[in-house]
Design a protein around this motif. Structure first.
Motif, PDB file in Angstrom:
ATOM      1  N   TRP A   1      29.502  49.437  43.508  1.00  0.00           N
ATOM      2  CA  TRP A   1      28.625  50.587  43.646  1.00  0.00           C
ATOM      3  C   TRP A   1      29.446  51.831  43.945  1.00  0.00           C
ATOM      4  O   TRP A   1      30.415  51.780  44.692  1.00  0.00           O
ATOM      5  N   TRP A   2      29.030  52.948  43.361  1.00  0.00           N
ATOM      6  CA  TRP A   2      29.717  54.223  43.543  1.00  0.00           C
ATOM      7  C   TRP A   2      28.764  55.225  44.182  1.00  0.00           C
ATOM      8  O   TRP A   2      27.568  55.193  43.942  1.00  0.00           O
ATOM      9  N   LYS A   3      29.325  56.135  44.968  1.00  0.00           N
ATOM     10  CA  LYS A   3      28.534  57.209  45.558  1.00  0.00           C
ATOM     11  C   LYS A   3      29.333  58.508  45.491  1.00  0.00           C
ATOM     12  O   LYS A   3      30.565  58.504  45.405  1.00  0.00           O
ATOM     13  N   ALA A   4      28.608  59.622  45.514  1.00  0.00           N
ATOM     14  CA  ALA A   4      29.247  60.937  45.515  1.00  0.00           C
ATOM     15  C   ALA A   4      29.962  61.137  46.852  1.00  0.00           C
ATOM     16  O   ALA A   4      29.456  60.757  47.903  1.00  0.00           O
ATOM     17  N   ALA A   5      31.136  61.742  46.802  1.00  0.00           N
ATOM     18  CA  ALA A   5      31.893  62.013  48.024  1.00  0.00           C
ATOM     19  C   ALA A   5      31.493  63.351  48.641  1.00  0.00           C
ATOM     20  O   ALA A   5      31.805  63.607  49.805  1.00  0.00           O
ATOM     21  N   HIS A   6      30.834  64.211  47.864  1.00  0.00           N
ATOM     22  CA  HIS A   6      30.426  65.548  48.317  1.00  0.00           C
ATOM     23  C   HIS A   6      29.079  65.888  47.703  1.00  0.00           C
ATOM     24  O   HIS A   6      28.728  65.371  46.647  1.00  0.00           O
TER      25      HIS A   6
ATOM     26  N   ALA B   1      25.079  54.127  42.618  1.00  0.00           N
ATOM     27  CA  ALA B   1      24.716  53.377  41.410  1.00  0.00           C
ATOM     28  C   ALA B   1      25.924  52.575  40.942  1.00  0.00           C
ATOM     29  O   ALA B   1      27.062  52.850  41.330  1.00  0.00           O
ATOM     30  N   THR B   2      25.661  51.621  40.084  1.00  0.00           N
ATOM     31  CA  THR B   2      26.718  50.827  39.453  1.00  0.00           C
ATOM     32  C   THR B   2      27.052  51.435  38.090  1.00  0.00           C
ATOM     33  O   THR B   2      26.283  52.236  37.540  1.00  0.00           O
ATOM     34  N   ALA B   3      28.164  51.007  37.531  1.00  0.00           N
ATOM     35  CA  ALA B   3      28.546  51.458  36.185  1.00  0.00           C
ATOM     36  C   ALA B   3      27.477  51.059  35.170  1.00  0.00           C
ATOM     37  O   ALA B   3      27.157  51.831  34.260  1.00  0.00           O
ATOM     38  N   THR B   4      26.909  49.884  35.325  1.00  0.00           N
ATOM     39  CA  THR B   4      25.873  49.409  34.396  1.00  0.00           C
ATOM     40  C   THR B   4      24.643  50.310  34.441  1.00  0.00           C
ATOM     41  O   THR B   4      24.091  50.688  33.401  1.00  0.00           O
TER      42      THR B   4
ATOM     43  N   ARG C   1      31.203  63.173  32.833  1.00  0.00           N
ATOM     44  CA  ARG C   1      31.586  63.099  34.250  1.00  0.00           C
ATOM     45  C   ARG C   1      30.719  64.023  35.101  1.00  0.00           C
ATOM     46  O   ARG C   1      30.314  63.650  36.204  1.00  0.00           O
ATOM     47  N   VAL C   2      30.426  65.197  34.601  1.00  0.00           N
ATOM     48  CA  VAL C   2      29.571  66.115  35.362  1.00  0.00           C
ATOM     49  C   VAL C   2      28.170  65.526  35.495  1.00  0.00           C
ATOM     50  O   VAL C   2      27.560  65.585  36.561  1.00  0.00           O
TER      51      VAL C   2
ATOM     52  N   GLY D   1      32.057  50.252  29.364  1.00  0.00           N
ATOM     53  CA  GLY D   1      33.505  50.483  29.394  1.00  0.00           C
ATOM     54  C   GLY D   1      33.828  51.965  29.552  1.00  0.00           C
ATOM     55  O   GLY D   1      34.677  52.350  30.367  1.00  0.00           O
ATOM     56  N   ALA D   2      33.144  52.807  28.778  1.00  0.00           N
ATOM     57  CA  ALA D   2      33.342  54.260  28.895  1.00  0.00           C
ATOM     58  C   ALA D   2      32.883  54.747  30.261  1.00  0.00           C
ATOM     59  O   ALA D   2      33.532  55.594  30.887  1.00  0.00           O
ATOM     60  N   THR D   3      31.779  54.200  30.731  1.00  0.00           N
ATOM     61  CA  THR D   3      31.262  54.577  32.041  1.00  0.00           C
ATOM     62  C   THR D   3      32.281  54.248  33.123  1.00  0.00           C
ATOM     63  O   THR D   3      32.570  55.079  33.993  1.00  0.00           O
ATOM     64  N   SER D   4      32.843  53.053  33.083  1.00  0.00           N
ATOM     65  CA  SER D   4      33.841  52.654  34.079  1.00  0.00           C
ATOM     66  C   SER D   4      35.063  53.569  34.039  1.00  0.00           C
ATOM     67  O   SER D   4      35.599  53.943  35.084  1.00  0.00           O
ATOM     68  N   TYR D   5      35.491  53.940  32.842  1.00  0.00           N
ATOM     69  CA  TYR D   5      36.637  54.848  32.711  1.00  0.00           C
ATOM     70  C   TYR D   5      36.337  56.184  33.396  1.00  0.00           C
ATOM     71  O   TYR D   5      37.147  56.689  34.184  1.00  0.00           O
ATOM     72  N   HIS D   6      35.191  56.759  33.095  1.00  0.00           N
ATOM     73  CA  HIS D   6      34.844  58.057  33.684  1.00  0.00           C
ATOM     74  C   HIS D   6      34.661  57.952  35.199  1.00  0.00           C
ATOM     75  O   HIS D   6      35.045  58.872  35.934  1.00  0.00           O
TER      76      HIS D   6
END
Length: 191
Positions: free
Chosen positions: A76-81, A34-37, A21-22, A48-53
């Motif tokens: 797609w995911w992005k950092a909130a901070h 980025a995407t989980a893939t 996660r870090v 699957g592990a990536t999506s969980y984290h």
């Protein structure tokens, strides 16, 4: 727009005691959404592990959907901070708070060590101008706690004074301030 920093509570900090996660959060902060893939490929783990984290990071407020990207098939995911701020004054002075802070710091030290080892292994493959800026520095000075605090603040001010250069590369600046081990802790001969 990404908020500058987060001061996580104990439950949030617990979510960051896992090295994957870090590392994910670091990738999203440095390289952008980025995407989980994509993250799975970068981290060498299954999607699957990536999506969980990613869900754990989102649940604790470290990342969020990047709704400006993707479609119904890819999220797609992005950092909130941009930064996570921790330390003794930032978590409750309870057994749970201190234990969680120690677990998080252990994770961070592990990742710093891995990054430094990877940079050293890659060093000889870099262009000469990047090999010349590779620097490992170990200095010991005698300071009071308030002087050590001020030193850290001044170093951060110097780093913050550099604006991102669009032609530049990400440069890791690792700066650690700690009392030399074995000098201030319990004396094993007295116990």
């Amino acid at each position: 727009m990404t908020a500058h920093e987060i001061v996580p509570g104990v439950d949030q900090l617990k979510a960051l005691t896992h090295p994957v996660r870090v590392r994910m959060l670091g990738i999203l902060r440095v390289d952008g959404p980025a995407t989980a893939t994509t993250l799975a490929a970068r981290l060498g783990i299954n999607s699957g592990a990536t999506s969980y984290h990613l869900r754990q990071l989102a649940q604790h407020g470290f990342i969020e959907d990047d709704e400006s990207r993707g479609n119904a098939r890819e999220r797609w995911w992005k950092a909130a901070h941009q930064f996570t701020v921790t330390g003794d004054g930032k978590v409750p002075d309870t057994a749970d708070g201190q234990e969680t802070l120690s677990a998080y710091l252990q994770t961070v030290v592990t990742i710093y060590t891995q990054q430094l080892q990877a940079a050293l292994e890659e060093r000889e493959l870099l262009p000469k101008e990047w090999r010349e800026v590779f620097n490992l520095n170990d200095r010991v000075v005698r300071l009071t706690p308030s002087q050590a605090h001020r030193l850290g603040e001044q170093v951060n001010e110097i780093v913050d004074g550099f604006e991102d250069d669009p032609d530049g590369e990400p440069v890791a600046v690792q700066f650690h301030t700690f009392a030399s081990p074995g000098r201030l802790g319990p004396d094993p001969e007295k116990d």
